[in-house]
Write a protein that holds these residues in place. Structure first.
Motif, short mmCIF file in Angstrom:
data_model
loop_
_atom_site.label_atom_id
_atom_site.label_comp_id
_atom_site.label_asym_id
_atom_site.label_seq_id
_atom_site.Cartn_x
_atom_site.Cartn_y
_atom_site.Cartn_z
N PRO A 12 -3.93 -2.86 -4.82
CA PRO A 12 -5.27 -2.39 -4.39
C PRO A 12 -6.17 -3.52 -3.92
N LYS A 13 -5.98 -4.73 -4.45
CA LYS A 13 -6.83 -5.86 -4.08
C LYS A 13 -6.32 -6.63 -2.87
N ILE A 14 -5.01 -6.56 -2.60
CA ILE A 14 -4.44 -7.40 -1.54
C ILE A 14 -3.85 -6.61 -0.37
N ALA A 15 -3.80 -5.29 -0.47
CA ALA A 15 -3.17 -4.49 0.59
C ALA A 15 -3.83 -4.70 1.94
N ASP A 16 -5.16 -4.87 1.95
CA ASP A 16 -5.89 -5.06 3.22
C ASP A 16 -5.72 -6.46 3.79
N LEU A 17 -5.05 -7.35 3.04
CA LEU A 17 -4.88 -8.73 3.50
C LEU A 17 -3.55 -8.95 4.21
N THR A 51 21.63 -0.34 -9.03
CA THR A 51 20.52 -0.12 -9.97
C THR A 51 20.64 1.28 -10.58
N ASN A 52 20.00 1.47 -11.73
CA ASN A 52 20.06 2.79 -12.35
C ASN A 52 18.98 3.71 -11.79
N LYS A 53 19.11 4.98 -12.12
CA LYS A 53 18.22 6.00 -11.54
C LYS A 53 16.77 5.76 -11.94
N ASN A 54 16.52 5.37 -13.16
CA ASN A 54 15.14 5.13 -13.61
C ASN A 54 14.48 4.02 -12.81
N ASP A 55 15.22 2.92 -12.61
CA ASP A 55 14.67 1.81 -11.83
C ASP A 55 14.40 2.23 -10.39
N GLN A 56 15.31 3.03 -9.83
CA GLN A 56 15.12 3.50 -8.46
C GLN A 56 13.86 4.36 -8.35
N ASP A 57 13.69 5.25 -9.31
CA ASP A 57 12.51 6.14 -9.26
C ASP A 57 11.22 5.36 -9.41
N TRP A 58 11.21 4.39 -10.33
CA TRP A 58 10.00 3.60 -10.53
C TRP A 58 9.64 2.83 -9.26
N LEU A 59 10.65 2.16 -8.68
CA LEU A 59 10.38 1.36 -7.49
C LEU A 59 9.98 2.24 -6.32
N SER A 60 10.62 3.39 -6.16
CA SER A 60 10.26 4.29 -5.07
C SER A 60 8.81 4.71 -5.18
N ALA A 61 8.35 4.96 -6.40
CA ALA A 61 6.96 5.37 -6.59
C ALA A 61 6.00 4.26 -6.20
N GLN A 62 6.35 3.02 -6.54
CA GLN A 62 5.50 1.88 -6.15
C GLN A 62 5.46 1.72 -4.63
N LYS A 76 5.88 4.05 -2.37
CA LYS A 76 5.08 5.13 -1.78
C LYS A 76 3.59 4.81 -1.88
N LYS A 77 3.20 4.22 -3.00
CA LYS A 77 1.80 3.81 -3.15
C LYS A 77 1.44 2.76 -2.09
N ALA A 78 2.36 1.82 -1.86
CA ALA A 78 2.11 0.78 -0.85
C ALA A 78 1.96 1.41 0.53
N GLN A 79 2.81 2.39 0.83
CA GLN A 79 2.70 3.07 2.12
C GLN A 79 1.36 3.80 2.23
N LEU A 121 0.48 -0.09 4.18
CA LEU A 121 1.45 -1.15 4.40
C LEU A 121 2.76 -0.60 4.94
N ASN A 122 3.35 -1.31 5.91
CA ASN A 122 4.73 -1.01 6.30
C ASN A 122 5.64 -1.50 5.19
N VAL A 123 6.58 -0.68 4.78
CA VAL A 123 7.41 -1.01 3.62
C VAL A 123 8.87 -1.16 4.02
N GLN A 124 9.47 -2.23 3.56
CA GLN A 124 10.89 -2.51 3.83
C GLN A 124 11.61 -2.85 2.54
N ILE A 125 12.87 -2.44 2.45
CA ILE A 125 13.72 -2.74 1.32
C ILE A 125 14.74 -3.79 1.71
N ILE A 126 14.93 -4.79 0.86
CA ILE A 126 16.06 -5.71 0.98
C ILE A 126 17.03 -5.38 -0.15
N ASP A 127 18.19 -4.89 0.23
CA ASP A 127 19.24 -4.63 -0.75
C ASP A 127 20.45 -5.51 -0.43
#
Length: 901
Positions: free
Chosen positions: A168-173, A196-207, A209-212, A216-222
């Protein structure tokens, strides 16, 4: 109004023709895979791995380069270090420290000054590893201060690596956010990949979505092994994010919505032993490598480290040497480590490595076997141009391993079988003398078939091949003149200069795009013919003023031995009875600046009209410039051509006499070879027969079938106008080409196409669509066993030849669909004798026609060309082809076609 309509159509065609890839590419190794990077608008690199030349290269192509910057950690301990990150053994920094904040600010300023477009900010969450004695809120405040400063420096062109707690503090930067490990993670301790396990995937996906939601444009490095990357990338796309799937250290080339088609063949050599120009792997085998669409990627072990072998970029390794000194411990170890990563082909002398030999199908026999020797087996598909077996004096005493396939074997006097060629699933071996046979009267010939060697032993996949011979479906035609003989008097009535004969009888007669050069010292007032200088300079001006002539320099004093000047060859190895260059009073040693940039300045200031400048340097003499000469030419802003040795004739129609496209000299420098050599070779060094240049058509025919290896190229000197026989031969060659389908272009256009072969790239997606990236190449060759694309489903493509052998590319990025579920019923180009700039059915079209234009369309019965001044051109249909005839010149307008019902 009509011109405005053309501009609107032109802009729309440029906007919508390119396939889109929103991913940012990450690469932390070197050298940069520049060709593959052209599919992306942004790339992230380790700043110490990219050179200033590469940064300029990216800038020329509008590719934004982001520098990696670690915000929260350092591998070097300093007074801001607070703790250790055990995963990477790095030092976690005190983000609240004024010292660290100034360090980051200074680092960013230096990167900005170097020309980086933005920053990738890593280790934003490292402060969370600190123990409770360090205030979390202080660290977060320090991080916000740092990112605010960086955002101002780079105008928000920042990519954040996670940092979710402070979003919330740095998204506009910043504009972008990257997160690692949605579906996989990498363990640096044992270099392993785990899901990764399902719980970790769900937590990260939620974060994410918040960034989007924060804009912010969001990209995954796997992380995954090469064969698994495209499937994982598609999974990330399905989840709503841009993907980049690579290795855990980001040191191999990754996959986004597209996966690279590996085209580079790694070829190590040692210039301290022998220069590249003298290597058969370059002068002979590289021709076929390039024909198949692959790039010879030479590695000079005397000057650079052996690279990391990357199956995403590299299709194979070829090691061909005639000197066993070449096989150092380092090279052998590198080859051994590459086994199983990409196929390997060992040619000529063999390395002393049991692991390599056994892996590729042979092992040493410790007891020498006496001759005479005779051929026992030679695979039919591997047999080359010669009908005779080479003389076997000192064979390799080898036996085939149990899991190998025999390619060539001989028997000794006692009947012992000796393997001379082998193949396994890891590659193969062919030993000397089973590669090229040098016969006293017949010249050199391939003993083996180099194309089958590459396809079947190196296991090169069949790919669409970037083509440097063909434009708009027809074989290109280039004409260029070296300045030699410009000032000589011709054996014609009135005693004209050779240059006047060529001007009037060839250049003005045919009015074809032609590149003409002069030797400065040959015609300047203070040169070799000062009394005739006024006349000679005027002839040069007359030639350069012609609208179809482009301007080149053939140097100041015509150096004969560039190999000597570049240190490739010692002076005592040459026949220097004529000196090292033209004997110019007071000019005691060759000055490369004077030869190249000085001669260009002379031409531009004294000989060219206001609307023209010199665009090429045509190398003189042996035409083997070194890196310094090539760098001077590049700095002067000109292309370079000449050299090579393509002069194959019917009495020995061997591909060993067909040179590759060009030669690298490091630092993005390339010498582009003349497609076909000049009349000097065909006339016995201008000693006669002077009509010998007529044999050029033999070269044309041999380089057309079975493989089109070269464009039509008529390369000559002004002394071809000295004698009637020479002039007649020159006209004979031009008339021969004009009687056949061709597309005339300037040599500079060919040079751009040729150079860009080494910077072009192919990729595929999960739908089996192919993508092609190139600034200048406008043709892809379709191999015989390859499907043809559906033009209606493709983009950046104007058509395909009737035979289905060449695809016409219109854009820097093209997509080719091979989905034939929908009928290919749109109008498309079959072939033309024009160079197309823009092409869109019911949209903007522009092209250059040096001769009256002939344009053949498939499904074109309802079409007409409309010029921007309102002139309409309808076609004549015959079967599936509708042919349009338009005047020569530059055409601007549009192609109007009624849509099928």
């Amino acid at each position: 109004m009509k011109y405005i309509l053309y501009l609107v159509l032109l802009i729309s065609s440029q906007v919508f023709a390119k396939p889109v890839n929103n991913s940012v590419a990450f690469y932390y190794s070197s050298p940069m895979p520049l060709a593959e990077m052209t599919f992306y608008s942004r790339v992230v690199v380790q700043p110490e791995h990219v050179t200033e030349l590469e940064l300029n290269w990216f800038k020329q192509r509008n590719i934004a380069v982001y520098a990696y910057l670690s915000v929260g950690e350092s591998f070097n301990k300093n007074k801001s270090s607070l703790s250790i990150n055990p995963n990477w053994n790095s030092h976690i920094a005190d983000l609240a420290s004024a010292h660290w904040q100034q360090h980051i600010k200074s680092s960013a300023a230096a990167l900005k000054a170097r020309g980086f477009s933005g920053l990738f900010l890593d280790t934003l969450d490292s402060y969370q590893l600190l123990d409770a004695k360090h205030s979390k809120s202080d660290q977060q405040a320090g991080l916000v201060t740092i990112i605010s400063s960086l955002s101002e420096t780079f105008d928000k062109h920042l990519i954040l690596n996670r940092g979710f707690e402070l979003l919330p503090k740095i998204a506009d930067l910043a504009n972008d956010l990257v997160a690692e490990g949605l579906y996989s993670h990498f363990n640096p301790n044992d270099n392993s990949y785990k899901l990764t396990n399902k719980n970790d995937q769900d937590w990260l996906s939620a974060q994410l979505k918040k960034a989007q939601n924060l804009g912010l444009n969001v990209q995954i490095i796997d992380y995954a092994k090469p064969d698994d990357r495209l499937a994982m990338a598609q999974k990330i796309i399905n989840a709503g994010f841009n993907p980049w799937v690579t290795d855990g250290h980001l040191q191999t080339w990754g996959t986004s919505s597209i996966t690279p088609v590996p085209r580079r063949i790694l070829i190590p050599y040692n210039s301290d032993i022998s220069p590249l120009v003298k290597k058969s792997v370059h002068s002979k085998l590289a021709t076929i490598i390039e024909y198949l669409g692959y790039i010879p990627d030479y590695v000079d072990v005397a000057k650079e480290s052996l690279p990391k072998i990357d199956p995403s970029l590299h299709a194979g390794i070829i090691s061909w040497t005639t000197n066993n000194i070449f096989y150092s411990t380092e090279i052998i170890k590198w080859l051994e480590e590459g086994l199983g990563i990409v196929p390997e082909l060992i040619l000529g002398e063999l390395p002393q490595s049991n692991k390599l030999l056994v892996s590729l199908g042979v092992e040493n026999i410790n007891v020498a076997q006496a001759g005479p020797y005779k051929v026992e087996y030679f695979a039919d598909w591997l047999k080359g141009e010669t009908t005779k077996s080479p003389v076997i004096i000192r064979p390799n005493f080898l036996k085939l391993t149990s899991d190998a396939t025999a390619l060539i074997s001989i028997t000794s006097a006692n009947g012992k079988t000796l393997a001379q060629g082998s193949k396994t699933k890891l590659g193969g071996i062919i030993v000397a003398p089973w590669l090229i046979d040098n016969l006293p009267l017949e010249g050199s010939k391939w003993v083996i078939d180099p194309k089958n060697l590459l396809n079947k032993v190196l296991n090169l996949p069949t790919i669409l091949a970037p083509d440097t011979t063909t434009l708009s479906g027809r074989r290109m035609l280039t004409l260029h003149i070296d300045g030699d003989g410009f000032s000589s008097v011709a054996h014609f009535k009135g005693k004209p200069y050779n240059s006047e004969v060529i001007r009037d009888e060839v250049i003005k007669r045919y009015k074809l795009p032609l590149t003409s050069s002069i030797i400065q010292a040959d015609i300047e007032p203070n040169g070799l013919h000062s009394k005739q200088s006024k006349e000679l300079e005027q002839v040069a001006r007359d030639i350069f003023e012609l609208p179809y002539v482009e301007v080149a320099s053939h140097t100041y004093s015509h150096p004969y031995f560039w190999k000597v000047l570049s240190g490739i060859q010692n002076i005592d190895e040459d026949d220097t009875k004529y000196g090292l260059n033209l004997n110019i009073p007071g000019y005691l040693s060759v000055d490369l600046e004077k030869e190249i940039s000085g001669s260009i300045q002379y031409i531009n200031e004294r000989l060219t009209p206001k609307n023209k400048k010199t665009v090429l340097i045509l190398w003189s003499g042996d035409a083997v410039p070194g890196p310094k000469a090539l760098a001077i030419a590049r700095k002067a802003g000109v292309l370079n051509v000449n050299g090579g040795n393509t002069s194959v004739k019917a009495d020995n129609p061997t591909l060993t006499n067909v040179s590759p496209i060009g030669r690298p000299e490091g630092d993005l420098l390339y010498q582009i070879y003349a497609p076909i050599i000049n009349e000097n070779v065909y006339t016995n060094l201008w000693h006669g027969p002077y009509y010998g240049f007529k044999r050029l058509i033999e070269t044309f025919e041999i380089t057309e079938k079975p493989y089109r290896l070269k464009p039509y190229s008529i390369y000559f000197h002004f002394y071809s106008g000295e004698l009637p026989a020479g002039l007649d031969a020159l006209k004979y060659n031009i008339d021969y080409v004009l009687a056949r389908p061709n597309t005339p272009v300037h040599l500079s256009q060919y040079a751009k196409i040729a150079k860009d072969f080494y910077f072009s790239a192919l990729a595929k997606n999960s739908n089996n669509e192919w993508f092609f990236s190139s600034q200048s190449i406008r043709t892809l060759r379709i191999p015989n066993d390859f499907d043809i694309p559906n033009i209606a489903q493709s983009s950046g493509v104007s058509g395909i030849t009737q035979k289905g052998d060449y695809i016409h590319i219109t854009d820097d990025l093209a997509k080719l669909s091979f989905d034939h579920s929908q009928e290919n019923n749109v109008p498309y180009l079959a072939s033309a004798n024009v160079s197309i700039d823009n092409w869109q059915v019911n949209g903007a079209v522009s092209f250059k026609a040096w001769v009256p234009a002939k344009i053949d369309l498939v499904n074109g019965r309802s079409c007409e060309f409309v010029s921007n001044d309102g002139k309409r051109f309808k076609g004549k249909s015959n079967a599936d082809i509708t042919q349009f005839s338009l005047p020569k010149g530059q055409f601007y307008g549009y192609l109007k076609c009624k849509r099928a019902a």
